[in-house]
Structures are given as C-alpha cells and as structure tokens.
Design a protein around this motif. Sequence first.
Motif, PDB file in Angstrom:
ATOM      1  N   THR A   1      58.992   2.229  -1.261  1.00  0.00           N
ATOM      2  CA  THR A   1      59.732   1.853  -0.049  1.00  0.00           C
ATOM      3  C   THR A   1      58.815   1.621   1.143  1.00  0.00           C
ATOM      4  O   THR A   1      59.266   1.657   2.290  1.00  0.00           O
TER       5      THR A   1
ATOM      6  N   ALA B   1      64.263  -2.808  -1.681  1.00  0.00           N
ATOM      7  CA  ALA B   1      62.856  -2.605  -2.018  1.00  0.00           C
ATOM      8  C   ALA B   1      62.554  -3.298  -3.337  1.00  0.00           C
ATOM      9  O   ALA B   1      63.309  -3.170  -4.303  1.00  0.00           O
TER      10      ALA B   1
ATOM     11  N   TRP C   1      67.891   5.794  -0.450  1.00  0.00           N
ATOM     12  CA  TRP C   1      67.468   4.802  -1.439  1.00  0.00           C
ATOM     13  C   TRP C   1      68.073   5.117  -2.799  1.00  0.00           C
ATOM     14  O   TRP C   1      68.066   6.264  -3.255  1.00  0.00           O
TER      15      TRP C   1
END
Length: 280
Positions: A233, A137, A106
């Motif tokens: 997330t 996200a 991420w």
Amino acid sequence: MSAALSLRPLGKALATEVLGADVSRPFDAATLEWVDQAFAEHPVLVFRNQRLGAPELAAFGAQFGRPQPHILEQYRHEDRTDVSYITNVDKAGGIDRFGVKRASTWHTDETYEDALPRLAILHALEVPSAKGGTMFADMRRAYDELSPAMRHRLEGLVVSTVAPTARRRQAVRRGLCSGEREGAARAPASRRQEASGNGAPRPVRHPTHTHGFEGVAADEGRRLIEELRDHATQERFVYYHAWRVGDVLMWDEIATMHRGAGDARPEERWVMLRTIVHPF
C-alpha cells in the motif's frame, strides 16, 4: 465493435478509463473480447457517465462471470439479490454517520470463502460534494517488487482467513467456508488470477480478517501480514478514485486490494450499487 472505444490512463499506479462504451446494454462479441483483454492488462477499469439500475448492473457483470448474492442479506437490493447497496443511508432515509468509516481498511472481498471472486463492480448513484473516494493498490506490482527472499517465503505458506461473526454464520449456513475453525478458509499466500490470463502470482489476504499462516507463530505471522500490507500500500502502488455520479468501476479482486478512503463529511449522503462476480 465500436471504433470509438479507447483507453485513457487515470492514475500513476493503475486505473484506466474506457472511452466510448455504453455498459447499460450487452456488448457484442468483439466489444466484450476487447474489454476483457483491456481488463486483463488494466485491473481497474472506469466507465464514466453511465446510468444503470440493479438489473442492468447485474447483466453487465454477468458478461464476465457469475454475479453472486451478497452474503449479508440486509445489504441486498430489493429487486436483485446479486446486487447490493454500498451506502451510508439507512432504511428510514437517515444518515449513518459512522458509515463513512465502513470498509476503510485494506481488503479484498470474500477472502474467507473457499471460491474467490474474479471481480467486483461499483456504480455511483450519489456521491459526497468532496472526497469520499475509494483506493486501490496494485498487487501485481507490489508482488513483483518484493525481495526474492520474500517471494520464496510466500510460495511455501498457507494463509487462513476468518470472516467477522455475522458473515461467518451466513457463510457456514450457505456452505461456503471450510477449515478447522468455523468460517475459516485456507489458501496459498500467493495465487495466480487464472481468469485474467496474466500469470503473475500475487499475495492475497485481508489484513483484518487474516487469522495467520500455517506453521508460523502468531506474533511472527501478524508481523508478516503487516509487513506485506505496508509494502503493498505504498503510494507508488495506489490509485485514489474520486467518484462522479454515473461512474461504473470494475476491479480485479486478486490483482488489487481496495478500501474506502474514509475522508468524506459524515453528514453527506452517498449511495452506490455493487455486484461481485465469480468466474464462470
């Protein structure tokens, strides 16, 4: 503006398809205003069935800000420095079997630079036969659903992000980074996306590149980063984009985090073009 333009939700968390748009040609003023407003409300926009070369992709991005050259020169398109390749195909035409895992943590782009981008755009030229998606996200919802105590804590923190070594060297050479550590950038742990007009502050960080928080012990800072990442997330905040050839996907770099899903077969080709756009 074409009366045929409309929006269609794609995911439960975020992502919206724009129907009736041809992004290969400049928008007229009314269409640009309509798309810009849609983007302020929907930070992941998808345009299907497009066919763009590097110049057209850069021109599309230039309607929303200033496309910037990729910091790593080896990924730049041969015809446009402000467009780069996202691919597992090497210069000789072979397959980089580890490419499927690249950028699969991420992140938001260029968090180690002092001037953050407004948005980025990906255009799919070749895609795997199955999977190979990109995940996004929603940082706005994630922020809104933090506890009041955590939001209050973030408001007083400054985060330091550090680029990987190769990016750091090029960032320093281009004068893009500052801070006590070479290649470090300092920023509030939460920010507003001024360009979108949506004033909700959102946490901004790259969990891999984040060095820590000023005034916070290293171990405590790492736990806080992991807690924020895990919160932001959760499945209820995440959209998985299954790519089709011709997709053009534009996302807000502050309102979202993203990552490659890393789930495609490593022997299958995928080729995309990308441009990163800074505010005017």
